[in-house]
Design a protein around this motif. Structure first.
Motif, PDB file in Angstrom:
ATOM      1  N   MET A 115       1.742  73.543  21.570  1.00 48.10           N
ATOM      2  CA  MET A 115       1.336  74.024  22.066  1.00 48.10           C
ATOM      3  C   MET A 115       3.002  75.053  22.944  1.00 48.10           C
ATOM      4  N   TYR A 116       2.366  76.113  23.286  1.00 47.62           N
ATOM      5  CA  TYR A 116       3.675  77.390  24.075  1.00 47.62           C
ATOM      6  C   TYR A 116       3.140  78.439  24.758  1.00 47.62           C
ATOM      7  N   LEU A 117       4.406  78.902  25.790  1.00 49.36           N
ATOM      8  CA  LEU A 117       4.010  79.550  26.425  1.00 49.36           C
ATOM      9  C   LEU A 117       4.097  80.659  26.381  1.00 49.36           C
ATOM     10  N   GLY A 118       4.199  82.002  26.322  1.00 48.92           N
ATOM     11  CA  GLY A 118       5.145  83.474  25.742  1.00 48.92           C
ATOM     12  C   GLY A 118       6.742  82.792  26.735  1.00 48.92           C
ATOM     13  N   PRO A 119       7.096  84.157  26.886  1.00 48.86           N
ATOM     14  CA  PRO A 119       8.326  84.461  27.104  1.00 48.86           C
ATOM     15  C   PRO A 119       7.883  85.337  29.273  1.00 48.86           C
ATOM     16  N   THR A 120       9.073  85.031  29.789  1.00 51.20           N
ATOM     17  CA  THR A 120       8.573  84.870  31.366  1.00 51.20           C
ATOM     18  C   THR A 120       9.970  86.087  31.065  1.00 51.20           C
ATOM     19  N   GLU A 121       9.292  87.228  32.379  1.00 50.78           N
ATOM     20  CA  GLU A 121      10.354  88.027  32.776  1.00 50.78           C
ATOM     21  C   GLU A 121      11.536  87.851  33.484  1.00 50.78           C
TER      22      GLU A 121
ATOM     23  N   SER B  22      12.262  74.591  13.939  1.00 55.64           N
ATOM     24  CA  SER B  22      13.536  74.952  14.873  1.00 55.64           C
ATOM     25  C   SER B  22      13.179  75.356  16.464  1.00 55.64           C
ATOM     26  N   ILE B  23      14.692  74.807  17.253  1.00 60.69           N
ATOM     27  CA  ILE B  23      13.860  75.310  18.702  1.00 60.69           C
ATOM     28  C   ILE B  23      14.864  75.920  19.170  1.00 60.69           C
ATOM     29  N   ALA B  24      15.379  76.965  19.448  1.00 61.46           N
ATOM     30  CA  ALA B  24      16.568  77.346  19.544  1.00 61.46           C
ATOM     31  C   ALA B  24      17.306  77.840  20.991  1.00 61.46           C
ATOM     32  N   THR B  25      18.212  78.274  21.556  1.00 57.73           N
ATOM     33  CA  THR B  25      18.518  78.886  22.746  1.00 57.73           C
ATOM     34  C   THR B  25      19.047  80.647  22.309  1.00 57.73           C
ATOM     35  N   ARG B  26      18.665  81.205  23.088  1.00 59.30           N
ATOM     36  CA  ARG B  26      19.264  82.810  22.302  1.00 59.30           C
ATOM     37  C   ARG B  26      20.727  82.904  22.780  1.00 59.30           C
ATOM     38  N   ASN B  27      21.532  81.831  23.089  1.00 63.27           N
ATOM     39  CA  ASN B  27      23.045  81.583  23.008  1.00 63.27           C
ATOM     40  C   ASN B  27      23.690  82.353  22.036  1.00 63.27           C
ATOM     41  N   ARG B  28      23.827  81.946  20.726  1.00 59.49           N
ATOM     42  CA  ARG B  28      23.987  82.692  19.294  1.00 59.49           C
ATOM     43  C   ARG B  28      24.389  84.010  19.548  1.00 59.49           C
ATOM     44  N   GLN B  29      23.071  84.556  19.909  1.00 61.55           N
ATOM     45  CA  GLN B  29      22.992  85.708  19.798  1.00 61.55           C
ATOM     46  C   GLN B  29      22.719  86.833  21.128  1.00 61.55           C
ATOM     47  N   LEU B  30      23.184  86.307  21.513  1.00 57.04           N
ATOM     48  CA  LEU B  30      23.790  86.546  23.161  1.00 57.04           C
ATOM     49  C   LEU B  30      23.744  88.024  24.067  1.00 57.04           C
ATOM     50  N   ASP B  31      22.845  88.035  24.546  1.00 60.66           N
ATOM     51  CA  ASP B  31      22.077  90.317  25.238  1.00 60.66           C
ATOM     52  C   ASP B  31      22.040  89.376  26.531  1.00 60.66           C
ATOM     53  N   LEU B  32      23.369  90.354  27.390  1.00 64.27           N
ATOM     54  CA  LEU B  32      23.438  90.302  28.462  1.00 64.27           C
ATOM     55  C   LEU B  32      22.787  91.224  29.593  1.00 64.27           C
ATOM     56  N   THR B  33      21.912  91.931  28.855  1.00 64.62           N
ATOM     57  CA  THR B  33      21.029  93.329  29.643  1.00 64.62           C
ATOM     58  C   THR B  33      19.779  92.578  29.006  1.00 64.62           C
ATOM     59  N   ARG B  34      19.660  91.644  28.246  1.00 62.39           N
ATOM     60  CA  ARG B  34      17.799  91.473  27.986  1.00 62.39           C
ATOM     61  C   ARG B  34      17.308  91.241  29.486  1.00 62.39           C
ATOM     62  N   THR B  35      15.699  91.464  29.759  1.00 63.10           N
ATOM     63  CA  THR B  35      14.488  91.337  30.626  1.00 63.10           C
ATOM     64  C   THR B  35      14.065  90.327  30.398  1.00 63.10           C
ATOM     65  N   GLU B  36      13.902  90.430  29.381  1.00 67.56           N
ATOM     66  CA  GLU B  36      12.775  88.992  29.387  1.00 67.56           C
ATOM     67  C   GLU B  36      13.299  87.979  29.165  1.00 67.56           C
ATOM     68  N   ASP B  37      13.311  86.804  29.736  1.00 61.59           N
ATOM     69  CA  ASP B  37      13.914  85.100  29.363  1.00 61.59           C
ATOM     70  C   ASP B  37      13.440  84.228  27.717  1.00 61.59           C
ATOM     71  N   PHE B  38      13.808  83.895  26.800  1.00 63.46           N
ATOM     72  CA  PHE B  38      12.299  83.200  25.994  1.00 63.46           C
ATOM     73  C   PHE B  38      13.905  82.314  25.054  1.00 63.46           C
ATOM     74  N   MET B  39      12.975  81.294  23.919  1.00 64.50           N
ATOM     75  CA  MET B  39      13.811  80.402  23.260  1.00 64.50           C
ATOM     76  C   MET B  39      12.923  80.687  21.559  1.00 64.50           C
ATOM     77  N   ASP B  40      13.865  80.232  20.679  1.00 60.73           N
ATOM     78  CA  ASP B  40      13.519  80.946  19.266  1.00 60.73           C
ATOM     79  C   ASP B  40      12.446  79.857  18.804  1.00 60.73           C
ATOM     80  N   ILE B  41      11.914  79.564  18.080  1.00 57.17           N
ATOM     81  CA  ILE B  41      11.078  78.827  17.412  1.00 57.17           C
ATOM     82  C   ILE B  41      10.591  79.164  15.686  1.00 57.17           C
TER      83      ILE B  41
END
Length: 422
Positions: free
Chosen positions: A255-261, A314-333
């Motif tokens: 079960m999951y929730l989508g990205p947040t602003e 796998s459930i991973a952060t976006r730290n490996r492909q860090l984008d300092l200007t992105r407008t949404e926060d999410f993790m990759d499943i």
């Protein structure tokens, strides 16, 4: 001369062995010499920071180093003292070293947190996790203070996933450590996301890289058992794991929730509080001028649910492909297809060793801010959380966006900004 040549020819086995030994010894001495040159250059660069004049009224910056001497098979303490400690002391920092191999560490952390300007973690992925676990045991005010303190990471462990994001790649361990230590002195930082992974009864576990569950992870932890096969040990570990029931399926409900602003960043310096008469005037004006707003009902969370059967999740952060200007926060499943041939499994296993959270073609990719993983009753196996092993169980994974601020090499930060512009 002819006599020497005749002797070498008559004892060619001993001569060959001696030549190989002499060549190896010369190469070893040359590497040691190059390492000493790297240390000297790094110390000279750190001395520039230490020679800077500061006003008499300004106290020295205090740095607390959390050192795990057991990292890198017990070599971490020696690596820190030879490569990182001289740089930190020459830079003019007031350095306090706390070893993480004793009880009562959380209490010690509480005492040091109030008087620390920056934190330095010297170890591997496990040391980063351990520090998060100790902070989680402390009060909420201390946790808030911890999230605002910049953190430096000196890679001394066997697995240092975080260093790939913060520092340039280097095959020389001495250069990698000195570059990381100098990056702390240069002061450039980037915000990193953190995953909070909580079981039903366990204390939360925190990860800056991610969680893995599946066959590739299980085979990867057995690679060291085939050390005698040299460069073939990785393929051997994945090949022998195919002798189990095939195809290997890992079934669960997700079960999951989508990205947040992403909210705007808070200013580092809060504006000064206005005088009392100004605050009273504003409060009275707001009370008499504007009608009371009816509180809006909070919309229910829109959970998505799916049943999955995969060879690896796998459930991973976006730290490996860090984008300092992105407008949404999410993790990759990443839910990998279970229909993989044995040959593809062995080939892909080598890629997974280099980049554990790579998501191969044909996988189902989901972006989420929060998820709940339900495992069937009696599920065996283990999770890999930042390369540390934990028992597989139902968990809730929550993204904590931009939770921590880590020092990074200025070149890496510039690359991130350029990639965002492109």
């Amino acid at each position: 001369m002819a006599k020497v040549l005749a002797t070498l020819r008559n004892h060619w086995k001993k001569s060959t062995f001696g030549a190989c030994l002499l060549g190896w010894g010369g190469h070893w001495l040359y590497e040691k010499h190059c390492d000493n040159l790297l240390r000297r250059a790094a110390c000279q660069e750190a001395q520039v920071f230490g020679n800077q004049l500061i006003p008499a009224t300004v106290p020295l910056k205090k740095a607390t180093v959390f050192l795990n001497p057991a990292a890198c098979k017990g070599k971490a303490g020696n690596l820190f003292e030879k490569n990182a400690a001289p740089i930190l002391h020459l830079s003019g920092l007031d350095v306090t070293v706390v070893k993480t191999d004793y009880e009562g560490q959380a209490k010690k952390l509480l005492e040091l947190m109030e008087s620390t300007d920056l934190i330095i973690i010297a170890g591997g992925d496990g040391t980063v996790q351990e520090l998060h676990a100790n902070v989680n045991l402390l009060s909420s005010c201390v946790q808030a203070a911890f999230s605002k303190i910049p953190i430096g990471f000196i890679p001394l462990g066997k697995t240092c996933t975080l260093s790939h994001t913060l520092y340039p790649e280097s095959t020389n361990q001495v250069q990698h450590i000195t570059n990381a230590t100098l990056a702390i002195l240069k002061g450039e930082t980037v915000p990193l996301d953190v995953l909070q992974i909580k079981g039903e009864k366990e204390q939360p576990v925190f990860a800056v890289s991610g969680l893995r569950w599946g066959s590739y992870r299980d085979a990867g932890v057995k690679v060291s058992k085939y050390w005698y096969l040299g460069p073939l040990k990785t393929k051997a570990a994945h090949f022998f794991s195919t002798f189990k029931e095939w195809p290997q399926r890992h079934q669960a409900a997700l079960m999951y929730l989508g990205p947040t602003e992403r909210p705007p960043e808070e200013p580092e310096e809060k504006p000064s509080r206005p005088p009392l008469y100004v605050r009273l005037y504003r409060r009275l004006r707001s009370y008499w001028s504007s009608p009371k707003e009816v509180p809006q009902e909070v919309a229910p969370e829109d959970w998505e649910e799916l049943k999955l059967s995969t060879i690896e999740l796998s459930i991973a952060t976006r730290n490996r492909q860090l984008d300092l200007t992105r407008t949404e926060d999410f993790m990759d499943i990443c839910i990998e297809a279970e229909s993989v041939s044995k040959g593809e499994f062995v080939h892909r296993g080598s890629q997974k060793i280099r980049d554990p959270h790579t998501c191969p073609e044909g996988s189902q990719c989901i972006q989420a801010s929060r998820c709940i993983l339900q495992l069937p009753e009696g599920t065996e196996g283990s999770f890999g959380i930042d390369n540390e092993e934990y028992e597989a169980m139902p968990v809730e994974v929550k993204l904590l966006p931009r939770k921590l601020r880590f020092f990074c090499d200025p070149r890496m930060r510039e690359q991130m900004l350029q990639a965002a512009v492109q």
